[in-house]
Design an enzyme around this catalytic site. Structure first.
Site, PDB file in Angstrom:
ATOM      1  N   HIS A 148       2.218   2.515  -3.032  1.00 22.57           N
ATOM      2  CA  HIS A 148       1.819   3.889  -3.503  1.00 22.57           C
ATOM      3  C   HIS A 148       2.828   5.041  -3.169  1.00 22.57           C
ATOM      4  O   HIS A 148       2.410   6.157  -3.461  1.00 22.57           O
ATOM      5  CB  HIS A 148       0.635   4.021  -2.702  1.00 22.57           C
ATOM      6  CG  HIS A 148      -0.676   3.371  -2.918  1.00 22.57           C
ATOM      7  ND1 HIS A 148      -2.027   3.316  -2.530  1.00 22.57           N
ATOM      8  CD2 HIS A 148      -0.549   2.333  -3.847  1.00 22.57           C
ATOM      9  CE1 HIS A 148      -2.744   2.327  -3.113  1.00 22.57           C
ATOM     10  NE2 HIS A 148      -1.916   1.547  -3.628  1.00 22.57           N
ATOM     11  N   ASP A 156       0.881  -1.213  -0.051  1.00 18.47           N
ATOM     12  CA  ASP A 156       0.140   0.158  -0.184  1.00 18.47           C
ATOM     13  C   ASP A 156       0.899   1.444  -0.004  1.00 18.47           C
ATOM     14  O   ASP A 156       1.773   1.392  -0.597  1.00 18.47           O
ATOM     15  CB  ASP A 156      -1.049   0.153   1.272  1.00 18.47           C
ATOM     16  CG  ASP A 156      -2.217   0.851   0.955  1.00 18.47           C
ATOM     17  OD1 ASP A 156      -2.023   1.976   0.688  1.00 18.47           O
ATOM     18  OD2 ASP A 156      -3.406   0.120   0.815  1.00 18.47           O
TER      19      ASP A 156
END
Ligand SMILES: *[C@@H]1O[C@H](CO)[C@@H](O)[C@H](O)[C@H]1NC(C)=O
Ligand SMILES: *[C@@H]1O[C@H](CO)[C@@H](O)[C@H](O)[C@H]1NC(C)=O
Length: 311
Positions: free
Chosen positions: A214, A191
């Site tokens: 991310h 993530d």
């Protein structure tokens, strides 16, 4: 209130020692810890003896500490290993905190949903003037590292490893903290690599390489409460086949948890993106989707050289 170390189940280790004030060493093996057993109690006992011997305190992990595979002993927001109210902590030793996330990913909450019930690998709550270096966080069940209420904490050569498709395994989440430095590391996770929550000030991130995930994020959701995000500067960054190299997205609404029709009330200002080179996996390499209600202010973009390498 004393400095605390909270640990919920920890198995298999090679060597773990505490040293306070550079003198005494408290080796957990002398507290009844053995290979392949739960050493939480031995750890807590060693900590109790170590910390009254004055700061600074150094915790050294050599080898691998494994979390229990079953997360049922954890409550919402729990850390597996949590340092609470410690001033002058050094955590080092080259060892691995293995969260054993593979056992639970995708099983305990519906797919892709934020899974707050699963434990965070390492929590630093109100930790100040501290250095975290040469440790590895592997396969956390949820966030790898959470910093809350921290001040003057440096993370150096802290590696984070989790598969690209592991849900919500943010590397380092920082909230309500001041003076946090993250440097010289490689991160592969599922993530956000580094995510900044509310009240984060004077955060510096340098010489960090992300393999997946991310990148560096702060997101503002639509229909948010009032807020301010300012003085964020991104400089001298190389992108390789990155989906959204430069992105301000105030319409981000994961898992439909917000009313996407109401604009964000977070005001973004004084942001710069400078000297960003490399390749983009999407045709839209620079995307600024600011709030229609509180438009972004003073956003500078300079020296962007990104090649689209898709079709
Ligand atoms: C910040 O923390 C470091 C330990 O990492 C310490 O050596 C330094 O003195 C601290 N700085 C201040 C201003 O207290
Ligand atoms: C981004 O910053 C805002 C404003 O400080 C905060 O409310 C929000 O929680 C942050 N987002 C993330 C993903 O941490």
């Amino acid at each position: 209130m004393g400095m605390k170390l909270k640990i919920i189940g920890a198995y298999l280790f090679l060597f773990l020692a505490f040293a306070s004030a550079g003198k005494s060493v408290y080796d957990v093996t002398t507290y009844g810890a053995h290979l392949n057993m739960d050493i939480s109690l031995a750890l807590s006992d060693a900590w109790k003896d170590a910390w009254p011997c004055k700061i600074p305190i150094k915790v050294e992990l050599q080898g691998t500490l494994q979390a229990p595979t079953n997360p049922s002993g954890f409550k919402e927001g729990d850390g597996w290993v949590t340092f609470i109210s410690v001033d002058g902590l050094t955590l080092a030793g080259g060892g691995t905190f293995d969260g054993q996330g593979k056992a639970v990913w995708g099983k305990h909450c519906s797919h892709n949903k934020y899974c707050g019930k699963l434990p965070i690998n390492i929590r630093f709550d109100f930790v100040t003037n501290s250095l975290i270096q040469d440790i590895i966080s592997l396969d956390s069940k949820q966030f790898h590292i959470n910093v809350l209420g921290g001040e003057n904490v440096t993370f150096s050569h802290v590696r984070v490893i989790a598969p690209e498709n592991s849900p919500n395994t943010d590397e380092i989440h920082i909230g309500r903290s001041i003076g946090i430095n993250i440097k010289d590391t490689t991160i592969q996770t599922g993530d956000d690599c580094i995510s900044l929550g509310d009240g984060s000030r004077q955060i510096s991130i340098t010489n960090v390489r992300y393999g997946s995930g991310h990148g560096i994020s702060n997101k503002t959701w639509p229909d948010s409460h009032d807020g301010l995000a300012s003085n964020m500067h991104f400089e001298d960054i190389i992108m390789e086949n990155v989906g959204n190299p430069v992105l301000i997205d105030q319409e981000y609404c994961p898992w439909n948890q917000c009313n996407a029709k109401v604009p964000s009330r977070i005001k973004i200002s004084h942001v710069s993106f400078k000297n960003i080179r490399g390749s983009s996996a999407s045709a839209l390499a620079v995307n600024l989707a600011c709030s229609s209600r509180f438009p972004c202010e003073d956003v500078k973009i300079a020296d962007i050289d990104l090649q689209y390498n898709g079709n």
